[in-house]
Design a protein around this motif. Structure first.
Motif, PDB file in Angstrom:
ATOM      1  N   ILE A  13       0.844  -1.054   0.004  1.00 39.45           N
ATOM      2  CA  ILE A  13       0.040   0.129  -0.002  1.00 39.45           C
ATOM      3  C   ILE A  13       0.772   1.207   0.030  1.00 39.45           C
ATOM      4  O   ILE A  13       0.572   2.278  -0.746  1.00 39.45           O
ATOM      5  N   ALA A  14       1.740   1.304   0.965  1.00 40.61           N
ATOM      6  CA  ALA A  14       2.711   2.509   1.048  1.00 40.61           C
ATOM      7  C   ALA A  14       3.552   2.752  -0.282  1.00 40.61           C
ATOM      8  O   ALA A  14       3.601   3.931  -0.833  1.00 40.61           O
ATOM      9  N   ALA A  15       3.614   1.618  -1.107  1.00 40.10           N
ATOM     10  CA  ALA A  15       4.630   1.808  -2.391  1.00 40.10           C
ATOM     11  C   ALA A  15       3.296   2.170  -3.445  1.00 40.10           C
ATOM     12  O   ALA A  15       3.874   2.409  -4.451  1.00 40.10           O
ATOM     13  N   GLY A  16       2.179   2.255  -3.153  1.00 36.81           N
ATOM     14  CA  GLY A  16       1.299   2.462  -4.081  1.00 36.81           C
ATOM     15  C   GLY A  16       1.080   1.262  -5.057  1.00 36.81           C
ATOM     16  O   GLY A  16       0.286   1.325  -6.343  1.00 36.81           O
ATOM     17  N   LYS A  44      -7.139   4.608  -0.148  1.00 31.52           N
ATOM     18  CA  LYS A  44      -7.713   6.109  -0.082  1.00 31.52           C
ATOM     19  C   LYS A  44      -6.685   6.915   0.684  1.00 31.52           C
ATOM     20  O   LYS A  44      -6.626   7.135   1.977  1.00 31.52           O
ATOM     21  N   THR A  45      -5.736   7.472  -0.066  1.00 38.57           N
ATOM     22  CA  THR A  45      -4.494   8.196   0.478  1.00 38.57           C
ATOM     23  C   THR A  45      -5.080   9.503   0.695  1.00 38.57           C
ATOM     24  O   THR A  45      -5.530  10.432   0.048  1.00 38.57           O
ATOM     25  N   ILE A  46      -4.897  10.108   1.907  1.00 37.49           N
ATOM     26  CA  ILE A  46      -5.037  11.374   2.389  1.00 37.49           C
ATOM     27  C   ILE A  46      -3.932  12.426   2.234  1.00 37.49           C
ATOM     28  O   ILE A  46      -3.976  13.497   2.284  1.00 37.49           O
ATOM     29  N   TYR A  47      -2.713  11.799   2.553  1.00 40.42           N
ATOM     30  CA  TYR A  47      -1.455  12.457   2.436  1.00 40.42           C
ATOM     31  C   TYR A  47      -0.262  11.495   2.159  1.00 40.42           C
ATOM     32  O   TYR A  47      -0.227  10.456   2.629  1.00 40.42           O
ATOM     33  N   GLU A  48       0.603  12.164   1.519  1.00 39.90           N
ATOM     34  CA  GLU A  48       1.864  11.414   1.272  1.00 39.90           C
ATOM     35  C   GLU A  48       3.168  12.412   1.124  1.00 39.90           C
ATOM     36  O   GLU A  48       2.895  13.309   0.531  1.00 39.90           O
ATOM     37  N   ASP A  49       4.110  11.861   1.717  1.00 43.60           N
ATOM     38  CA  ASP A  49       5.415  12.605   1.242  1.00 43.60           C
ATOM     39  C   ASP A  49       6.540  11.522   1.108  1.00 43.60           C
ATOM     40  O   ASP A  49       6.067  10.108   0.961  1.00 43.60           O
ATOM     41  N   VAL A  55      -0.422   8.238   4.265  1.00 48.17           N
ATOM     42  CA  VAL A  55      -1.533   8.241   5.342  1.00 48.17           C
ATOM     43  C   VAL A  55      -3.052   7.942   4.604  1.00 48.17           C
ATOM     44  O   VAL A  55      -3.251   8.438   3.686  1.00 48.17           O
ATOM     45  N   ILE A  56      -3.621   6.600   4.976  1.00 42.93           N
ATOM     46  CA  ILE A  56      -4.529   6.145   4.290  1.00 42.93           C
ATOM     47  C   ILE A  56      -5.955   6.017   5.126  1.00 42.93           C
ATOM     48  O   ILE A  56      -5.692   6.152   6.337  1.00 42.93           O
ATOM     49  N   LEU A  57      -7.121   6.102   4.534  1.00 45.22           N
ATOM     50  CA  LEU A  57      -8.319   5.643   5.349  1.00 45.22           C
ATOM     51  C   LEU A  57      -8.380   4.318   5.729  1.00 45.22           C
ATOM     52  O   LEU A  57      -7.887   3.536   4.972  1.00 45.22           O
ATOM     53  N   ASP A  58      -8.685   4.044   7.062  1.00 47.05           N
ATOM     54  CA  ASP A  58      -8.700   2.687   7.410  1.00 47.05           C
ATOM     55  C   ASP A  58      -9.800   1.721   6.764  1.00 47.05           C
ATOM     56  O   ASP A  58     -11.082   2.390   6.635  1.00 47.05           O
ATOM     57  N   ILE A  59      -9.479   0.671   6.214  1.00 45.39           N
ATOM     58  CA  ILE A  59     -10.683  -0.140   5.520  1.00 45.39           C
ATOM     59  C   ILE A  59     -11.888  -0.321   6.241  1.00 45.39           C
ATOM     60  O   ILE A  59     -12.910  -0.562   5.879  1.00 45.39           O
ATOM     61  N   SER A  60     -11.531  -0.547   7.540  1.00 47.38           N
ATOM     62  CA  SER A  60     -12.723  -0.915   8.409  1.00 47.38           C
ATOM     63  C   SER A  60     -12.629  -0.046   9.613  1.00 47.38           C
ATOM     64  O   SER A  60     -12.297  -0.143  10.759  1.00 47.38           O
ATOM     65  N   PRO A  61     -13.128   1.134   9.309  1.00 48.21           N
ATOM     66  CA  PRO A  61     -12.800   2.373  10.304  1.00 48.21           C
ATOM     67  C   PRO A  61     -13.781   2.232  11.718  1.00 48.21           C
ATOM     68  O   PRO A  61     -14.800   1.937  11.652  1.00 48.21           O
ATOM     69  N   HIS A 111     -11.117   7.733   9.905  1.00 49.81           N
ATOM     70  CA  HIS A 111     -10.258   7.043  10.823  1.00 49.81           C
ATOM     71  C   HIS A 111      -9.245   6.557  10.086  1.00 49.81           C
ATOM     72  O   HIS A 111      -9.194   6.002   8.554  1.00 49.81           O
ATOM     73  N   ALA A 112      -7.811   6.904  10.109  1.00 48.98           N
ATOM     74  CA  ALA A 112      -6.699   6.932   9.136  1.00 48.98           C
ATOM     75  C   ALA A 112      -5.601   6.464   9.805  1.00 48.98           C
ATOM     76  O   ALA A 112      -5.602   6.441  11.029  1.00 48.98           O
ATOM     77  N   LEU A 113      -4.748   5.843   8.998  1.00 47.66           N
ATOM     78  CA  LEU A 113      -3.443   5.377   9.325  1.00 47.66           C
ATOM     79  C   LEU A 113      -2.351   6.152   8.727  1.00 47.66           C
ATOM     80  O   LEU A 113      -2.071   6.218   7.614  1.00 47.66           O
ATOM     81  N   ILE A 114      -1.248   6.467   9.816  1.00 44.38           N
ATOM     82  CA  ILE A 114       0.045   6.903   9.193  1.00 44.38           C
ATOM     83  C   ILE A 114       0.963   5.427   9.324  1.00 44.38           C
ATOM     84  O   ILE A 114       1.172   4.976   9.893  1.00 44.38           O
ATOM     85  N   ILE A 115       1.394   5.534   7.758  1.00 39.36           N
ATOM     86  CA  ILE A 115       2.095   4.274   7.378  1.00 39.36           C
ATOM     87  C   ILE A 115       3.386   4.449   6.994  1.00 39.36           C
ATOM     88  O   ILE A 115       3.654   5.496   5.898  1.00 39.36           O
ATOM     89  N   PRO A 116       4.606   4.453   7.628  1.00 39.57           N
ATOM     90  CA  PRO A 116       6.005   4.536   6.963  1.00 39.57           C
ATOM     91  C   PRO A 116       6.232   3.874   5.538  1.00 39.57           C
ATOM     92  O   PRO A 116       5.708   2.737   5.466  1.00 39.57           O
ATOM     93  N   LYS A 117       6.738   4.435   4.776  1.00 38.75           N
ATOM     94  CA  LYS A 117       6.912   3.646   3.417  1.00 38.75           C
ATOM     95  C   LYS A 117       8.093   2.427   3.824  1.00 38.75           C
ATOM     96  O   LYS A 117       8.005   1.528   2.872  1.00 38.75           O
ATOM     97  N   ALA A 118       8.948   2.592   4.636  1.00 39.46           N
ATOM     98  CA  ALA A 118       9.980   1.543   4.859  1.00 39.46           C
ATOM     99  C   ALA A 118       9.209   0.468   5.888  1.00 39.46           C
ATOM    100  O   ALA A 118       8.496   1.107   6.783  1.00 39.46           O
ATOM    101  N   HIS A 119       9.639  -0.555   5.764  1.00 41.23           N
ATOM    102  CA  HIS A 119       9.117  -1.738   6.636  1.00 41.23           C
ATOM    103  C   HIS A 119       9.805  -1.700   8.148  1.00 41.23           C
ATOM    104  O   HIS A 119      10.957  -1.935   8.182  1.00 41.23           O
ATOM    105  N   TYR A 120       9.077  -1.458   8.958  1.00 42.81           N
ATOM    106  CA  TYR A 120       9.477  -1.645  10.521  1.00 42.81           C
ATOM    107  C   TYR A 120       8.247  -2.130  11.184  1.00 42.81           C
ATOM    108  O   TYR A 120       7.245  -1.762  10.880  1.00 42.81           O
TER     109      TYR A 120
END
Ligand code: AMP
Ligand code: ZN
Length: 138
Positions: free
Chosen positions: A11-14, A19-24, A29-35, A40-49
């Motif tokens: 998702i982070a890689a596109g 439903k992306t509301i912000y990206e840098d 940052v996407i809307l949660d699929i089951s809000p 309800h949104a999720l901040i997701i780093p593009k790198a995997h941790y």
């Protein structure tokens, strides 16, 4: 750094639509699929941790700064009455996707959730509290 089996990496890689509301360069940052609530949104780093234990400190700081900015922005737009920022680590703590993320949950008076997103309260003695306090100060 990417885990090929990880849905949030994709998702982070596109590679999977969201439903992306912000990206840098660092976060999506996407809307949660089951809000839990509207927005309800999720901040997701593009790198995997996998979790906060693996997350580098500078990323943790950047995620919190972004959470603060989005809390203001989303509250203004959505006209919510309150805002929860939640982050789960490990199955026991409710984590279901093992790629670090922060939940941004706008709260509304009529959203049907408990006021506080939700835990039971222990009754600990003064000695027990003191014991925990001493251990954690080491
Ligand atoms: P957690 O339980 O803290 O690991 O949160 C994982 C969150 O990711 C849950 O709220 C899910 O609804 C959400 N989620 C899982 N898959 C997707 C997806 N494909 N798109 C958006 N949100 C998702
Ligand atoms: Zn990942």
């Amino acid at each position: 750094m990417k885990d090929t089996n990880c849905i949030f990496c994709k998702i982070a890689a596109g590679e999977i639509p969201s439903k992306t509301i912000y990206e840098d360069g660092t976060f999506r940052v996407i809307l949660d699929i089951s809000p839990a609530t509207r927005g309800h949104a999720l901040i997701i780093p593009k790198a995997h941790y996998a979790n906060i234990y693996e997350l580098p400190e500078d990323m943790a700081a950047a995620a919190m700064v972004l959470a603060k900015k989005l809390a203001l922005h989303m509250s203004e737009i959505l006209k919510c009455d309150g805002f929860n920022i939640i982050q789960n680590n490990g199955e026991t703590a409710g984590q279901t996707v093992f790629h670090f993320h922060m939940h941004l949950i706008p709260r509304y008076g009529d959203d049907g959730n408990q006021d506080k997103i939700c835990w039971n309260h222990l009754e600990l003695s003064e000695e027990e509290l003191e014991g925990i306090c001493q251990k954690l100060r080491q």
